[in-house]
Write a protein that holds these residues in place. Structure first.
Motif, PDB file in Angstrom:
ATOM      1  N   CYS A  65      32.173  41.969  43.358  1.00 43.71           N
ATOM      2  CA  CYS A  65      32.624  41.969  41.973  1.00 43.71           C
ATOM      3  C   CYS A  65      32.544  40.551  41.447  1.00 43.71           C
ATOM      4  O   CYS A  65      33.276  39.663  41.891  1.00 43.71           O
ATOM      5  N   SER A  66      31.638  40.364  40.536  1.00 45.53           N
ATOM      6  CA  SER A  66      31.413  39.003  40.052  1.00 45.53           C
ATOM      7  C   SER A  66      32.538  38.537  39.132  1.00 45.53           C
ATOM      8  O   SER A  66      32.679  37.352  38.868  1.00 45.53           O
ATOM      9  N   ALA A  67      33.334  39.471  38.662  1.00 51.02           N
ATOM     10  CA  ALA A  67      34.367  39.093  37.703  1.00 51.02           C
ATOM     11  C   ALA A  67      35.546  38.398  38.377  1.00 51.02           C
ATOM     12  O   ALA A  67      36.390  37.807  37.716  1.00 51.02           O
ATOM     13  N   VAL A  68      35.582  38.492  39.681  1.00 53.20           N
ATOM     14  CA  VAL A  68      36.754  37.975  40.370  1.00 53.20           C
ATOM     15  C   VAL A  68      36.655  36.465  40.547  1.00 53.20           C
ATOM     16  O   VAL A  68      35.684  35.956  41.082  1.00 53.20           O
ATOM     17  N   THR A  69      37.649  35.776  40.072  1.00 54.56           N
ATOM     18  CA  THR A  69      37.748  34.357  40.400  1.00 54.56           C
ATOM     19  C   THR A  69      39.181  34.066  40.796  1.00 54.56           C
ATOM     20  O   THR A  69      40.111  34.642  40.253  1.00 54.56           O
ATOM     21  N   ARG A  70      39.281  33.198  41.726  1.00 59.08           N
ATOM     22  CA  ARG A  70      40.627  32.781  42.123  1.00 59.08           C
ATOM     23  C   ARG A  70      40.888  31.424  41.502  1.00 59.08           C
ATOM     24  O   ARG A  70      40.162  30.480  41.750  1.00 59.08           O
ATOM     25  N   LYS A  71      41.912  31.366  40.709  1.00 61.03           N
ATOM     26  CA  LYS A  71      42.248  30.047  40.167  1.00 61.03           C
ATOM     27  C   LYS A  71      43.235  29.418  41.115  1.00 61.03           C
ATOM     28  O   LYS A  71      44.431  29.597  40.986  1.00 61.03           O
ATOM     29  N   VAL A  72      42.696  28.767  42.040  1.00 63.18           N
ATOM     30  CA  VAL A  72      43.565  28.226  43.072  1.00 63.18           C
ATOM     31  C   VAL A  72      44.377  27.064  42.539  1.00 63.18           C
ATOM     32  O   VAL A  72      45.417  26.729  43.049  1.00 63.18           O
ATOM     33  N   THR A  73      43.863  26.480  41.494  1.00 63.90           N
ATOM     34  CA  THR A  73      44.411  25.202  41.056  1.00 63.90           C
ATOM     35  C   THR A  73      45.913  25.196  40.872  1.00 63.90           C
ATOM     36  O   THR A  73      46.637  24.691  41.716  1.00 63.90           O
ATOM     37  N   GLU A  74      46.332  25.804  39.801  1.00 60.44           N
ATOM     38  CA  GLU A  74      47.745  25.656  39.493  1.00 60.44           C
ATOM     39  C   GLU A  74      48.611  26.308  40.552  1.00 60.44           C
ATOM     40  O   GLU A  74      49.483  25.695  41.138  1.00 60.44           O
ATOM     41  N   THR A  75      48.272  27.557  40.767  1.00 61.34           N
ATOM     42  CA  THR A  75      49.114  28.293  41.678  1.00 61.34           C
ATOM     43  C   THR A  75      49.128  27.655  43.042  1.00 61.34           C
ATOM     44  O   THR A  75      50.155  27.534  43.678  1.00 61.34           O
ATOM     45  N   SER A  76      47.944  27.263  43.442  1.00 59.89           N
ATOM     46  CA  SER A  76      47.871  26.705  44.784  1.00 59.89           C
ATOM     47  C   SER A  76      48.719  25.450  44.861  1.00 59.89           C
ATOM     48  O   SER A  76      49.378  25.186  45.846  1.00 59.89           O
ATOM     49  N   GLN A  80      31.028  46.454  35.489  1.00 61.78           N
ATOM     50  CA  GLN A  80      32.069  45.743  34.753  1.00 61.78           C
ATOM     51  C   GLN A  80      32.221  46.312  33.361  1.00 61.78           C
ATOM     52  O   GLN A  80      31.296  46.887  32.797  1.00 61.78           O
ATOM     53  N   ALA A  81      33.402  46.119  32.863  1.00 62.42           N
ATOM     54  CA  ALA A  81      33.665  46.581  31.507  1.00 62.42           C
ATOM     55  C   ALA A  81      34.461  45.510  30.794  1.00 62.42           C
ATOM     56  O   ALA A  81      35.270  44.812  31.405  1.00 62.42           O
ATOM     57  N   ALA A  82      34.230  45.394  29.521  1.00 61.58           N
ATOM     58  CA  ALA A  82      34.960  44.383  28.749  1.00 61.58           C
ATOM     59  C   ALA A  82      36.414  44.826  28.612  1.00 61.58           C
ATOM     60  O   ALA A  82      36.693  45.928  28.141  1.00 61.58           O
ATOM     61  N   TYR A  83      37.302  43.963  29.038  1.00 58.71           N
ATOM     62  CA  TYR A  83      38.722  44.316  29.057  1.00 58.71           C
ATOM     63  C   TYR A  83      39.465  43.542  27.982  1.00 58.71           C
ATOM     64  O   TYR A  83      39.370  42.320  27.910  1.00 58.71           O
ATOM     65  N   THR A  84      40.169  44.273  27.149  1.00 57.37           N
ATOM     66  CA  THR A  84      40.970  43.616  26.118  1.00 57.37           C
ATOM     67  C   THR A  84      42.389  44.155  26.164  1.00 57.37           C
ATOM     68  O   THR A  84      42.628  45.308  25.818  1.00 57.37           O
ATOM     69  N   PRO A  85      43.314  43.361  26.622  1.00 58.78           N
ATOM     70  CA  PRO A  85      44.694  43.850  26.615  1.00 58.78           C
ATOM     71  C   PRO A  85      45.235  43.932  25.196  1.00 58.78           C
ATOM     72  O   PRO A  85      44.912  43.105  24.354  1.00 58.78           O
ATOM     73  N   LYS A  86      46.028  44.943  24.939  1.00 60.01           N
ATOM     74  CA  LYS A  86      46.620  45.121  23.609  1.00 60.01           C
ATOM     75  C   LYS A  86      48.137  45.238  23.727  1.00 60.01           C
ATOM     76  O   LYS A  86      48.749  46.096  23.108  1.00 60.01           O
TER      77      LYS A  86
END
Lengths: 521, 445
Positions: free
Chosen positions: A141-152, B13-19
């Motif tokens: 899943c290319s949408a997944v990113t971990r923002k390790v910065t702040e949380t980490s 993937q799908a465009a996600y928009t929280p409302k």
């Protein structure tokens, strides 16, 4: 597949010898292969040695009973056909796990895997492992990113604080670090002062320490390794952290105090530098756990919880109780070393305190405000009214420091002797809600006043109210300070001629107690 | 790592928009206000809708206030329903009976044959009678219009009850988007660490969604799941440990364990697929609707992912332009207590027709006392409307005469059923995903 062949024996060993459940996911993580590869591997094993094993299959497909239902089932080998018959269309079958026998509770299949994923989960949060990037899955899943910065960051911070706490079992809120940080500067300053007053050699040692100070681990080691002299000065930054952590037993508030105290302590320690071998040991002992205690998991998961705990404790005054635990050991010490004043903040260097104790005690006692002893006075603003007195004291302390610093433990001890000593008193009472509340109160005493302890306890029990604890700490400093300025302040009861002579102090204490009673009556 | 070079399926993937802004309480300031504003806002807002609806149906009838009624004249009255229920628990009764010897009877449903409806507007209230009035179908707080006349004894004889009907709906985007199958997965009632929950079952679900389980074909199906929504009651906390006293350290462990376990699962999920988590009635969130997002501190592992989203309880979002609205079930459960329907889906349908997803708030459902608006009014009709934590999986495709289409889904509790629901965003088709380990168990017997 060559690898697969190699791996068959260890898998078999795991299953047959260790009686372990080997699921495809567990295997894929263990051998760092993809899930699908792992399934094939298990299939291999099953093909060759299937007779000795119980095999659980994952069977999935469209359910015959409900055409709108896609069904995924785990089934044992003996029911495979039955399960297939319930499905239609394309049926997916693969081995889910192999095990020596079918567990009574299906959840047992899960536990090995869970333990494994927990381990992965505990790894430092800035580390990408197969749990965190799902790398063994067949779907990316290319949408997944971990923002390790702040949380980490917070995570690591919590770790730092947590490590020491872990040893003590109480984690410290992240805030601790922040607090600790400021402490350094004051300490350094103090060191400078001490340098001036004290011996040059000492200074060099300190400077070294400062350099080392940043890394916690180093500190632990150094603290252990080096002689007592160096210790106090050396720790400025790291020590404070650790100490705070050690103090960590108390709630977050307590930690704050503890830190303040810790800051002071190191400083003071410097002054008497040579003083306390004991103290050195104690500190080291405190420090020691740090490297070992690796609580990363805890912090990660329960960082939040920690904060909460802190709150709870504060509310319930648990802080005190926690301190008590430590103190229990101290109690004896207290008796033994009446001279030594132990600050609330922690089970720490007993010896150092007596002298320095005036200042540190204050800090420890409960002023949220870190009162820096020497530095502060000079630097700027003592928070407490008793500034003047403090100054006086400070002067004294300096003098001692200079004296003691050169070398003599004895010198320091002697110096401390004449002064008033603070004693830790435990008071237990039943509060309005029927809970047993034990409070730690510092009292000034002359060494002679040991006798009073019992009295103190009993007498105090009656009156100690929530507020008192805080008040008392305040008082104590005053008392000490009294020599110059009779700190009439808040402590009407306690106000004793804070004169340094043992006798007077003794009398004063007694007088104070009795007066207390009178008041009550 | 080299072996991993084998091709991995890319997840759709799908465009996600929280409302969720509607349900965000951060802009609200509580100043001790009561609930009158909420009812006022509700009536005010829906009156416009109902006026036009009523005038379409009865162009000649006048819209009157209750005080302005004239006996015998056919007219339209718009107001808020109050349902008089003799079984409805009253705190005063409960207090009185609590002290008596006779134990309190707490029925599952408070509906009684003698219930009747009262219509209320700013000017007054009037009892509704007539053959077309079905008190069992309505609850307190619903805003409707009634067409009829005032009877001789001060009652209003209803000829027809008019509901607002489905709210206007955005264009359904499916056809435009290349016709790919994309699924959103709905699951609720995970209740980790509950005695009835089976962790293996949940792990199977996670494995399925993350693309571990099954053969290539199954994994390609999993790759079509573009979003996962966890609709409430995700943890089972032992609230009995929270006594107001300080918590023992071992008890703290017990308290934290469910959340840790959930976080671990969420971490795996979020690493593979965008995941929303909504608070539910048993979760560590505020009680009253709208429930605010679970705090990120609860999920140190999962919350670092860009794909992890802690949502409010009524949760509204758009995926590729498909509007999805859901709750963790409190609104429907409450309707179930105070009215009657054949299925949960029917309750859901009613809330859509009433244009209000939680009419019983604030009467019998906890709710924040809004002063400026009623966030539960539906200004736009969702394409998918789900409700978590129900007994069983039910679904219905609701279509009204104007071509609005809504997929209604009652999502069952996962811990009881092992069922998650997958909805196809392309055509609103819906199927359940059942994960079962029962055959393992029965083997032992």
């Amino acid at each position: 597949m060559a690898e697969a062949i190699d791996r068959t024996p260890p898998i078999l060993a795991l299953v047959l010898d260790n009686l372990q459940v080997v699921s495809y996911k567990w295997l894929s993580r263990k051998f760092a292969i993809s899930s699908n590869e792992s399934k094939r591997l298990l299939q291999d094993v099953a093909d060759k040695h299937g007779d000795n094993l119980e095999i659980v299959y994952a069977v999935s497909g469209q359910s015959k009973a409900d055409c709108n239902c896609y069904s995924v089932k785990l089934v044992p080998k003996c029911k495979l056909q039955e399960a297939k018959d319930m499905l239609e269309g394309h049926i997916s079958i693969h081995i889910y796990s192999i095990q020596p026998s079918l567990p009574k509770d299906p959840a047992a299949l899960w536990s090995a895997e869970y333990v494994q994923s927990e381990e992965l989960f505990r790894q430092p949060s800035d580390l990408d492992n197969c749990l965190r990037d799902n790398r063994f899955s067949a779907v990316s899943c290319s949408a997944v990113t971990r923002k390790v910065t702040e949380t980490s960051l917070t995570g690591t911070a919590s770790k730092v604080s947590a490590k020491p706490s872990g040893a003590d079992k109480l984690p410290i809120p992240t805030s601790g670090n922040k607090i600790a940080a400021p402490s350094r500067s004051p300490q350094k300053q103090s060191t400078v002062q001490t340098e001036v007053s004290a011996a040059p050699g000492h200074i060099s040692a300190q400077s070294k320490r400062d350099g080392d100070g940043d890394s916690t681990i180093d500190l632990g080691n150094t603290s252990k390794g080096p002689g007592t002299l160096e210790r106090p000065g050396s720790k400025p930054g790291p020590v404070s952290k650790k100490k705070t952590t050690g103090t960590g037993d108390g709630g977050s508030l307590a930690n704050l105090w503890g830190r303040a105290g810790s800051k002071l302590k190191p400083v003071q320690a410097e002054a008497p530098a040579g003083l306390a071998p004991n103290s050195g040991n104690i500190e080291t002992s405190e420090l020691a756990p740090d490297p070992f205690s690796d609580d990363s998991d805890d912090e990660d998961a329960t960082h939040f919880a920690h904060l909460r705990r802190g709150d709870m404790k504060n509310k319930s005054k648990r802080t005190r109780r926690m301190v008590l635990d430590d103190d229990s050991s101290d109690e004896n010490n207290v008796e033994l070393e009446e001279e030594n004043i132990i600050s609330l903040s922690s089970p720490e260097v007993p010896k150092e305190r007596p002298e320095k104790s005036t200042i540190p005690v204050k800090n420890g006692k409960g002023f949220g405000i870190p009162v820096l002893p020497l530095d502060r006075v000079k630097d700027d603003t003592p928070v407490i009214e008793s500034k003047k007195s403090e100054d006086g004291k400070i002067l004294q302390v300096d003098a001692r420091a200079s004296e003691s610093a050169p070398a003599a433990v004895n010198g320091t001890s002697t110096a401390s002797a004449p002064e008033l000593k603070k004693r830790k008193v435990l008071k237990t009472r039943i509060d309005e809600r029927g809970r047993e509340v034990t409070e730690v109160i510092w009292e000034t005493e002359s060494p002679a006043s040991k006798d009073n302890k019992n009295e103190d306890n009993t007498s105090n029990c009656a009156d100690v109210s929530h507020g008192t604890v805080q008040l008392e700490p305040v008082e104590i400093p005053n008392i000490k300070l009294n020599a110059k300025a009779t700190a009439g302040k808040t402590t009407g009861t306690k106000a004793t001629g804070g004169k340094s002579s043992a006798k007077i102090s003794k009398d004063s204490q007694q007088g104070r107690i009795s007066s207390f009673f009178k008041k009550k009556n | 790592m080299v072996e991993l070079a084998e091709t991995r399926l890319p997840r759709k993937q799908a465009a996600y928009t929280p409302k969720d802004e509607e349900f965000d309480l951060r802009s609200q300031k509580y100043k001790g206000q009561q609930y009158s504003h909420l009812y006022y806002c509700r009536l005010h807002k829906l009156r416009e809708v109902l006026t036009s609806v009523a005038q379409q149906s009865y162009p000649k009838a006048r819209v009157r206030t209750i005080l302005g009624l004239e006996e015998g004249e056919d007219c339209i009255v718009i107001g808020t329903l109050y349902k008089q229920m003799q079984l409805k628990p009253s705190i005063l009764d409960e207090y009185a009976k609590e002290r008596s010897v006779i134990p309190l009877v707490s029925p599952r449903n408070f509906v009684h044959a003698n219930d009747y409806l009262i219509l209320e507007d700013e000017s007054g209230r009037i009892r509704l009678v007539g053959d077309t009035v079905f008190p069992t179908a309505y609850v307190t707080g619903v805003v409707i219009a009634v067409y009829g006349y005032e009877g001789s004894d001060g009652e209003f004889v209803v000829k027809q009850m008019l509901e607002p009907g489905l709210a206007p709906q955005g264009q359904f985007p499916s056809q435009s988007s290349s016709g790919e199958d994309k699924y959103v997965a709905l699951v609720s009632g995970l209740r980790t660490c509950a005695s009835e929950a089976n962790p293996l079952q949940f792990q199977l679900l996670v494995d399925y969604l993350t693309g571990h389980l099954g053969d290539e074909k199954e994994q390609s199906a999993a790759a079509k799941v573009v979003h996962v929504v966890i609709a409430g009651d995700s943890v089972h906390l032992q609230y009995n440990l929270l006594t107001g006293q300080s918590v023992q350290s071992k008890d703290q462990q017990k308290l934290v364990e469910p959340i840790k376990e959930l976080d671990l699962a969420l971490t795996q999920l979020a690493a593979a697929v965008p995941t929303d988590i909504m608070p539910g009635s048993n979760d560590p969130a505020n009680f009253s609707l709208p429930q605010q997002p679970l705090h990120a501190c609860l999920f140190p592992g999962a919350s670092v992912y860009s794909t992890f989203f802690a949502a409010t309880n009524p949760h509204c979002f758009e995926l590729d332009g498909v509007r999805i609205l859901g709750t963790s079930g409190q609104n429907i459960d409450d309707l179930d207590k105070y009215s009657v329907a054949d299925s949960k889906v029917e309750f859901m349908e009613r809330t859509l027709r009433w244009r209000h997803i939680a009419p019983t708030a604030p009467d019998t459902l906890g709710c924040y006392p809004y002063t400026d608006r009623d966030p539960f009014i539906l200004n736009a009709c969702p394409h998918i409307y789900f409700c978590g934590n129900q007994k069983k999986y039910e679904t219905k495709l609701l279509q009204d005469e104007r071509g609005r289409t809504v997929r209604l889904i009652s999502v069952p509790r996962f811990c009881d059923t092992g069922v998650a629901v997958l909805v196809n965003l392309k055509n609103l088709d819906c199927h359940s995903l059942s994960l079962s380990t029962d055959m393992l168990k029965s083997n032992g017997i």
